[in-house]
Design a protein around this motif. Structure first.
Motif, short mmCIF file in Angstrom:
data_model
loop_
_atom_site.label_atom_id
_atom_site.label_comp_id
_atom_site.label_asym_id
_atom_site.label_seq_id
_atom_site.Cartn_x
_atom_site.Cartn_y
_atom_site.Cartn_z
N VAL A 78 0.84 -1.20 0.00
CA VAL A 78 0.00 0.00 0.00
C VAL A 78 0.87 1.25 0.00
CG1 VAL A 78 -1.81 1.27 1.22
CG2 VAL A 78 -1.88 -1.22 1.16
N HIS A 102 -8.13 -4.06 7.03
CA HIS A 102 -7.55 -3.03 6.16
C HIS A 102 -6.94 -1.89 6.97
CE1 HIS A 102 -10.99 -4.76 3.93
NE2 HIS A 102 -10.43 -4.39 2.79
N PHE A 142 -9.41 6.39 1.64
CA PHE A 142 -9.72 4.96 1.70
C PHE A 142 -11.10 4.87 2.34
CE2 PHE A 142 -5.16 4.95 1.41
CZ PHE A 142 -4.83 3.79 0.74
N CYS A 166 -12.76 -0.26 -0.10
CA CYS A 166 -12.44 -1.46 0.69
C CYS A 166 -13.72 -2.22 1.01
CB CYS A 166 -11.74 -1.06 1.98
SG CYS A 166 -10.22 -0.11 1.72
N ASP A 170 -12.68 -8.59 1.05
CA ASP A 170 -11.25 -8.50 0.71
C ASP A 170 -10.42 -9.40 1.60
OD1 ASP A 170 -11.73 -6.57 -1.24
OD2 ASP A 170 -11.38 -4.89 0.13
N TRP A 203 -9.39 -2.25 -3.51
CA TRP A 203 -8.34 -2.77 -2.63
C TRP A 203 -7.47 -3.83 -3.31
CZ3 TRP A 203 -5.94 -1.48 1.65
CH2 TRP A 203 -5.24 -2.45 2.39
#
Length: 577
Positions: A78, A102, A142, A166, A170, A203
């Protein structure tokens, strides 16, 4: 009796090192009064855990396990993505997610590139999100996928240049992901259509990046790591600037408070990480190398009960309404909570009866603590195994000083009521772009909390009242002016005042006193105002009670007296009882 050794001195001149921290004698065995904190960027907490215990489970989420090494590697990916889209040191990036794995990955990645995490509640309305984005100057975000309809206008008008979406799935394996989409997604997320546009990234696309070892140069004691929005006298949320060192220190202080914790301990993570309270609990778990079970929706009481039961959780930090909800849950007896060794309650006063019942059912400890956003946030807590005092927020943390002062800043002796002031390495740098507010709140390094308190001769502190008008409902901070501003937008409202009134479940609840314009009297109802507010405020800020009046109590200069309204409500309550 001169317990602290500095009674009568003024905080503007007092020598902090001369204060007698009488409370340290009540610390549990093994808790140090002074800690040698590492002066390091906040991302090093995760990196150190990944280096020493790479295969230790960091998160277990719907049965999917992630090790500390996997979390660190994902944050490196990231970080590479952030470098690639041009993020530079000091850039602000909004993070608006529920408790999902996340969060830690993203926060650590932002720290690595020298960015600043801008905390944002994912249930905020478009209006509230826009304020935070504009005020912080952020252009990247995000976001949880369920937020997309509320952030799409900010993308369309160019306010947000890049948004990473997100999703809960995920972090689920193939089978669990399919089951989630089939049975739970609609309930937890709703139906969301996300536009395929260049500003929107998913994501899984971000995780396709290679890992990077590149790091921005960080000065931990000076560089800001996080903006935590909080309210104030202006009526608009202020961004509390927390440095890397602030976050590291508070994580180590929390970790220090329970000397019996080992890496085999399991924490249920239901405190929202979009508030620094939840983030600090997350950081301290990494310091201790613990496993965390994230709970995306803290209102899902049965999910918390199931997690404690299934994973034999040993620790849990929450707000009073969470403990009350669990104790009152109809299926409580179905779950075994006896694995819980210690729990901490904060953000609002903990009823003594709740503490008693909880300890009776679990066999573990439930203690009350205290903190505020401006202190990263924890400053006080009752000893976990030693002397607990009913109604007390406990004693100051290691390296933390606390005094009670009068209006001139003079330190008061035990038993006298005044404003609580705090001094310690977890105290904020200041408020973003609000120098005047910062100067009023930070005096010679002392943080003026705005809470009225008293200290006993043992150094235990008690919150007796609020100097500010802030309402604490279910652990959430609500600022009357913000709610009033929304009410004033309604064409029927001539005047409005909002106060907190006692509530047996939420601690306090929001009540609005409204004066309608003459032409709307008898035509606008509570339901009309409720609908109007729900379109503009997060649900927990919306008034639960309304009272229509012909006029509001005012001072000689025309200022609405919220104090009088609160006193009237207290009198009504007294008559009922």
């Amino acid at each position: 009796m001169n317990v602290l050794g500095v009674e009568g001195e003024n905080i503007r001149e007092v020598d902090v090192t001369k204060i007698n921290r009488v409370w340290t004698k009540f610390y549990d065995e093994g808790v140090r009064a002074n800690i040698d904190y590492p002066v390091m960027p906040a991302y090093r907490i995760l990196e150190d855990a990944a280096a020493s215990d790479p295969d230790k489970i960091c998160f277990e989420f719907f049965g999917t396990k992630w090790t500390y090494r996997q979390m660190k590697d994902a944050s490196d990916k990231v970080a590479n993505f952030l470098f690639d889209i041009g993020v530079e040191k000091g850039d602000r990036i909004v993070v608006a997610l529920p408790n999902l794995p996340h969060y830690a990955i993203i926060a650590n990645a932002i720290y690595k590139v020298g960015g600043i995490v801008v905390q944002c509640n994912p249930i905020y309305t478009e209006r509230e999100i826009r304020y935070i984005v504009k005020n912080s100057g952020a252009t990247r975000m995000f976001a949880f996928e369920g937020m997309y309809p509320r952030i799409r206008p900010l993308i369309e008008d160019g306010t947000l240049e890049k948004v990473v979406i997100c999703r809960i799935e995920d972090f689920l394996g193939f089978v669990m992901s399919a089951l989630f989409k089939a049975f739970l997604k609609k309930k937890m997320v709703g139906k969301v259509d996300i536009d395929r546009r260049k500003e929107v990234v998913f994501w899984q696309d971000v995780l396709k990046y290679e890992r990077t070892d590149k790091r921005a140069e960080i000065n931990p004691k000076e560089d800001v790591a996080m903006f935590q929005y909080t309210g104030g006298t202006t009526g608009f949320p202020k961004a509390v600037m927390l440095t890397h060192y602030n976050l590291v220190v508070n994580a180590y202080q929390v970790a220090e408070w329970d000397p019996r914790t080992t890496p085999s301990d399991v924490a249920v993570g239901c405190l929202p990480v979009f508030h620094v309270y939840g983030m600090t609990m997350l950081n301290s778990s990494a310091v201790l190398r613990m496993k965390v079970i994230p709970i995306p929706d803290p209102r899902d009481v049965e999910a918390i009960l199931k997690a404690v039961h299934k994973y034999k959780a040993t620790t849990f930090t929450g707000v009073p309404t969470m403990f009350i909800s669990m104790l009152n849950h109809p299926k409580l007896s179905k779950y075994d909570l006896t694995s819980l060794r210690v729990c901490v309650s904060g953000a609002a006063p903990l009823p003594v009866e709740v503490k008693r019942k909880w300890e009776e059912i679990t066999g573990g400890k439930l203690v009350e603590g205290y903190g505020l956003s401006e202190a990263s946030p924890v400053t006080h807590c009752n000893p976990l195994y030693g002397l607990n005092k009913a109604g007390s927020i406990g004693v100051p943390y290691p390296d933390t000083y606390a005094v009670v002062i009068d209006e001139e800043g003079n330190i008061l002796p035990p038993g006298e009521e005044g404003e609580l002031a705090i001094y310690g390495p977890q105290v904020m740098k200041g408020y973003w772009m609000m120098d005047e507010e910062t100067e009023k709140t930070l005096i010679n390094g002392w943080l003026l909390t705005g809470d009225m308190a008293k200290m006993d001769e043992d150094g235990y502190f008690y919150i007796v009242d609020r100097k500010k008008d802030m309402i604490v409902a279910g652990g959430y901070n609500i600022y009357p002016r913000e709610v009033e501003e929304v009410l004033f937008e309604h064409p029927a409202v001539a005047e409005a005042a909002v106060v907190g009134v006692p509530d047996p479940y939420r601690g306090e609840t929001v009540k609005a006193f409204v004066v309608l314009r003459p032409e709307y009297k008898g035509k606008v109802t509570e339901k009309d105002l409720d609908k109007f507010c729900r379109e503009r405020l997060a649900a927990y800020k919306v008034p639960r009670l309304y009272e229509f009046r012909d006029e509001l109590p005012k001072s000689l200069v025309g200022k609405v007296l919220r104090r009088v309204l609160r006193e009237e409500e207290a009198e009504k309550l007294k008559k009922k009882s």
